[in-house]
Each structure stands twice: as C-alpha cells, then as structure tokens.
Design an enzyme around this catalytic site. Structure first.
Site, PDB file in Angstrom:
ATOM      1  N   ASP A 291       0.856  -1.175   0.000  1.00 33.68           N
ATOM      2  CA  ASP A 291       0.000   0.000   0.000  1.00 33.68           C
ATOM      3  C   ASP A 291       0.901   1.237   0.000  1.00 33.68           C
ATOM      4  OD1 ASP A 291      -3.284   0.393   1.468  1.00 33.68           O
ATOM      5  OD2 ASP A 291      -2.167   1.712   0.151  1.00 33.68           O
ATOM      6  N   GLU A 484     -11.104   6.384   3.658  1.00 32.84           N
ATOM      7  CA  GLU A 484     -10.212   5.722   4.596  1.00 32.84           C
ATOM      8  C   GLU A 484     -10.463   6.144   6.045  1.00 32.84           C
ATOM      9  OE1 GLU A 484      -6.783   5.748   1.170  1.00 32.84           O
ATOM     10  OE2 GLU A 484      -6.221   4.983   3.120  1.00 32.84           O
TER      11      GLU A 484
HETATM   12  C1  GLC Z   1      -4.474   4.115  -0.284  1.00 29.04           C
HETATM   13  C2  GLC Z   1      -5.349   2.904  -0.001  1.00 29.04           C
HETATM   14  C3  GLC Z   1      -5.289   1.849  -1.069  1.00 29.04           C
HETATM   15  C4  GLC Z   1      -5.040   2.496  -2.413  1.00 29.04           C
HETATM   16  C5  GLC Z   1      -3.653   3.130  -2.391  1.00 29.04           C
HETATM   17  C6  GLC Z   1      -3.323   3.884  -3.685  1.00 29.04           C
HETATM   18  O1  GLC Z   1      -3.886   4.563   0.895  1.00 29.04           O
HETATM   19  O2  GLC Z   1      -5.179   2.248   1.253  1.00 29.04           O
HETATM   20  O3  GLC Z   1      -6.538   1.141  -1.027  1.00 29.04           O
HETATM   21  O4  GLC Z   1      -5.097   1.534  -3.447  1.00 29.04           O
HETATM   22  O5  GLC Z   1      -3.485   4.005  -1.292  1.00 29.04           O
HETATM   23  O6  GLC Z   1      -4.165   5.002  -3.813  1.00 29.04           O
END
Ligand code: GLC
Length: 589
Positions: A291, A484
């Site tokens: 992530d 989030e």
């Molecule tokens: C974010 C999310 C993830 C996403 C990534 C790229 O923090 O947790 O689900 O795909 O970053 O945007």
C-alpha cells in the site's frame, strides 16, 4: 532498444520470454521494476533514468488537464520513457478506479461497493468491472487497485462503503465477479500474443483490514483504519482468508496487503501470511504490491523497512516519497545480501509474469480507441441500473411510494439532493471526495425534475424553508464524503442540521420521503417516525436518475441490506443477540 531477443519474440512461450529477459537485467534494472512511484513524486525523464517499472495515480492523482485526453497523454508520456530504456520493459500504470475511473472528470461513476452489495447481483457487478476496464484502458491504464474484498466488522470504519457486505460469502461472490469483469478477455477482443487478462484487478487489503479494534490505529486521528486486531490463527482463517482463497482460485494476479496489523505485527512485515500462506499454501502466482508508503511505516530506518518488507514477500513497493533513496537502500541491501538475490529474482519474475499476462510487451499503450466509451450513454445506463438495484426501501407507509408523476406540488430539500459529489462520496476526483459537483452526471433532484409530470410543480430549497404544504416532500440527508480513516466515526447519528431539516419538512409535506446518502447504516431510529418512507441510497455515483426511477415506480425497489442496521451505537460493533432495527437482507417490499 535492441531487437531479436527471445523476450521480444511474440511467438515465444511466456516462460521463455521471462527467463531470457531476467537473464539480461542488471540489478539496477531489476530493482527499478520493484517500485511503483506516485506520478506526483517523479519528474520527467526519471522513469527512464531509474528504469522505473510502474507509476500510479493515488486518490486525486489527476493530470493538470483532467480530461480523458489529458490522462492518456500523461500515461503515454511515462510509457514512452520506459520503452526508451535499454531493455524497453513496458511500464504498468495503476489507479484506484474503485467505483469507476473516479479521479477523471467525465468518467462514469458507479455506486460504491456497499450499494452493489445491496443489489446481490454478481452479473451486474461483473458488467461494471468490464465497463471500468474499458474506461481505464482508454487512458492507457491497465491496473485497477480494486476490489476491496473484506467485510467491515465495525461499521464505524471509514472504508465500510468500499466493502460489499458483512456477509463474507456475499462479499467474496461479488468481489470475484468484479475481478472477472476487469480481467476477462472480452468476446470481441483479439488478445496480444500470450495475453491472458484484459486489465489487472487487485483484491485488497490482505488480511484483516476490516476487523481492527477501535482505538488501535496509530495513524493520525484514525481509530480503526490501519489498526490492530488480537486474534487467533483459526479465526483469521475463517474470518479473513476466504475471499483471497476465492480470488486466487479465480485468477488474481496482484494482491495488496493491509496497512493494519494482526497481533501487533504489521501485515506488510508478515512473512507468514504473505509468503508462507498467500504464496505458498494458496499458490498465489502474481505480485504483492504494497500500500502507499506502507513500507515506510515498518521502521524509521528506511534500510530496515525495505529489507523487512521485501523479505516478508513484498514484490513491488508503492511510494510517493523519496524513491531515489529507497532504490539506493534496496540496491545496498541486495549487494550486502540482506535481501537475497533470489528474492529479487522471484519478485521481478512475478512482475514480468503480470506484464506479459497483460500483453504489455506487445501492446503497451492501452486502447485509446475506447475513449468514446468514457462516460458513454451505455455506461451511464449501466450505472443507472446499478443505482436502482442498490436502493433499499426501509419504510413505506400510507402507500407513499411510488409517487405519482402528476402531483400538484412536490418539495425537495437538502443540499445533497443536488450534488453529484454528495452522491458519489470518496475516491471521486479527489481522494476524500467533496460535496461539490466536480463530476458531470445527474443529481437526484435533476432525476426527479425529469420524471415529474408537466402538471407537477417541483420546488427545491436546500434549506427546506418552504411556506406551503406539498403533496409530497422529499428530503435528502446523510454523510459528507470521506475516504479511509478520515471516515472513522464514533457516532453514526444524523447531524443536528439533518435532523432539523427532516423535522422541518415534516411540517411542509402531506407525505414525506427521506433519502439517506451514506457509506454505511446510520443511527436513524428516532427519525424514522418523522417520515412516511425511508430509502437507503448509499453512495450512488453520478447517475442519480436511478433514484428517481424507483421513487416514481418506473422500477421496483429490490435492494436488500448488505449490513444489518443497528438501533443505536450500543449495537456497534455488532454483539451476538443484538436485535437490529433492520436485519441483514431486509428490504421492502
Ligand atoms: C491508499 C489505499 C489503497 C489504495 C492506495 C493507492 O492509501 O489504502 O486502497 O489503493 O493508497 O491510492
């Protein structure tokens, strides 16, 4: 780039192409493939200079020219650099098209997953995956960091709307349908030699992101997101693993670990679950993509963080910060053999496997011919169909719904009634989303106006300040957009302003319909009696006309709750024996 090598031979077996290419790569070129850089964190020329294998647009990562042509130009620019490198390994571009190509203005924005969970319709979800694949490929993008495959065990979690259901079987079925929609080669499509998938899905976030405990997060003000869960292995296997077993068995080729932890161990550092179980026991053949900046959470010492993550099984590190420093640390670690060279080769082999499976070496530039599919009428009709099927009718007394087209006077209240931003939620143009209508589409109000009969007067007041009494009043309330952990909320009650709005509309409506726009069930027990009808609309996306379709009875309400609806916060998270206000699967008629 030289020609005539086996890896460049479209007719050669993929395994030979990978073997030949890997054998030609230097350590610097291999490490360049193991990082994915945010497009805002890299300068023109650096993809070529550092042999970068992947770039992403994180939430809100749109180009200055936020149009389909602007996106295609941006992505093609990065791809052209990659193809100019010594070996010409094509770039893989990724984006969070979690409810359509949401960062891009003009994209079709579908209902968020919690609404699709209420549809219980895997065929519909698969078709949404197919449409989304076309809209990202039209802009040169092959990789979608979706779907979230887990269930939220505590709906105070800000990512509840990114899940399909509290029922892991429903979640697995719909997540698989969506993944197949993204990855299956279309009937009318001529694949590149060796191409086995259309675009790349990313079941996420591996293991336990929906099961953390309140107050365990150490990220900013987050409470649940990126938190921890104390739990035994047997429960992990029964609660969290099934969607990934399903996804791997159905052809997943990229999986993203969770920022969260199990028993105090960060998933990004958890070699048991990442390598022994996911890659070993489940036989996952694809790549594990970290992530965003999750690796840097593992240690203040970048060298230690990188070594820990790569040795735990991370194949590609998603970063928006100092990528050059990280590349240097990784190279140093391999030279010192703190990261075994064999681990690097395994990671690069997996990455190349995915790139060949996508046909990237033969068709690196996506399919610009699909640009007319972006926001097309066909896609918007599909989204409108999804909106209709996502709606859950919670209450309908005195035959309030459906409403007649030929009313005398219809009042509509609530700022959210006239905003594609409010009805789309997070991951829409910006990361957090906004109440502003940044995306073209149809608001709920516009849908109502379009279907109301010529003799019906539709009056709209965001504030609900009307003077008369309408035959029917419609009031739209709910959550402001979030994404989030920003959406982690201790109290899921309606805002005071929304409660006042409903109370006010009660006085100005012979019959009152309340429509709730939210990423999860909210506490409305005291407000339910105030309206004759209640509709849970979730986060429907740009095609708010689908709400009007059901309000006027052009289509029936068919949605069924994907999460039980709590009576009070005492029932959040769910306790055994709780009698919900509306149980899982509820929906009128
Ligand atoms: C974010 C999310 C993830 C996403 C990534 C790229 O923090 O947790 O689900 O795909 O970053 O945007």
């Amino acid at each position: 780039m030289k020609q005539g090598h086996t890896y460049q031979d479209s007719q050669a077996p993929i395994i030979e192409r990978i073997r030949d290419l890997l054998g030609r790569m230097t350590l610097v070129e291999k490490i360049g493939q193991m990082v994915q850089i945010s497009k805002d964190g890299i300068q023109p020329g650096e993809v070529k200079q550092y042999f970068i294998g992947s770039v992403l647009s994180a939430g809100g990562g749109f180009p200055a020219d936020n149009t389909p042509t602007g996106w295609l130009a941006m992505v093609n620019g990065f791809q052209a650099e990659a193809l100019e490198t010594r070996l010409g390994i094509p770039l893989l571009y990724g984006v969070d098209a979690v409810h359509g190509h949401g960062n891009m203005v003009g994209a079709t924005i579908f209902p968020h997953q919690i609404g699709l969970g209420a549809s219980r319709n895997p065929d519909l979800v698969r078709r949404i995956g197919e449409a989304t694949a076309r809209e990202i490929l039209a802009t040169g993008i092959h990789w979608n960091f979706a779907p979230v495959v887990v269930s939220a065990q505590d709906i105070r979690w800000g990512r509840t709307y990114e899940t399909y259901s509290e029922d892991i079987c429903i979640a697995s079925e719909l997540a698989t349908a969506y993944m197949l929609g993204l990855q299956s080669l279309p009937q009318d499509f001529e694949p590149a030699p060796g191409q086995t998938i259309y675009t790349l899905a990313t079941p996420k976030h591996f293991l336990g992101d929906g099961g953390t405990e309140w107050g365990t997060s150490t990220t900013g003000d987050y409470q649940l997101d990126q938190g921890d869960r104390t739990i035994g292995e047997a429960d992990v296997r029964s609660l969290f693993l099934p969607p990934y077993q399903q996804a791997v068995s159905q052809g997943a080729l990229s999986i993203m670990p969770s920022y969260s932890s199990l028993n105090g161990i960060k998933m990004h550092a958890n070699s048991y679950w990442l390598t022994d179980v996911l890659k070993g026991e489940l036989g996952f053949p694809g790549l594990i993509i970290s992530d965003l900046n999750a690796v840097q959470q593992l240690s203040d010492d970048c060298y230690e963080a990188v070594v820990t993550a790569v040795n735990a099984g991370m194949d590609m590190l998603m970063i928006s910060l100092d990528f050059k420093g990280l590349l240097n640390q990784m190279r140093r670690a391999v030279e010192k053999e703190d990261i075994p060279p064999a681990r690097v080769d395994d990671a690069v082999r997996r990455i190349l496997h995915v790139k060949f499976a996508l046909g990237l070496f033969d068709r690196p530039f996506g399919d610009p011919g699909l640009q007319e599919a972006i926001g097309s009428d066909a896609h918007r009709q599909l989204a409108r169909e999804a909106v209709r099927e996502s709606l859950v009718l919670l209450k309908n007394e005195a035959e309030t719904l459906p409403i007649s087209r030929d009313l005398g006077l219809l009042y509509v209240a609530g700022a959210k009634a006239d905003s594609t931003g409010s009805q789309s939620g997070g991951w829409t143009v910006t990361w957090q989303g906004t109440n502003a209508s940044l995306q073209p589409g149809t608001t709920i109000l516009e849908g109502i106006r379009a279907l109301a009969g010529p003799d019906t007067t539709v009056e709209y007041q965001p504030s609900g300040e009307f003077k008369g009494i309408a035959d029917v009043g419609i009031v739209v309330v709910g959550e402001n957009p979030y994404a989030e952990g920003v959406g982690d909320r201790e109290d899921l009650g309606l805002s005071h302003a929304d409660i006042q709005l409903i109370e006010g509309m009660r006085e100005h409506s012979k019959r009152l319909v309340a429509i709730l726009l939210s990423g999860r069930p909210m506490i409305i027990t005291d407000q339910v009696p105030l309206a004759d009808a209640w509709v849970a609309a979730w986060l429907p996306g740009t095609e708010g006309g689908g709400v009007a379709d059901a309000l006027f009875g052009d289509y029936p309400f068919t949605g069924r709750l994907a999460y039980a609806w709590p009576r009070s916060m005492d029932q959040v998270p769910r306790n055994d024996g709780d009698e919900a206000l509306y149980p899982l699967g509820y929906g009128l008629p």
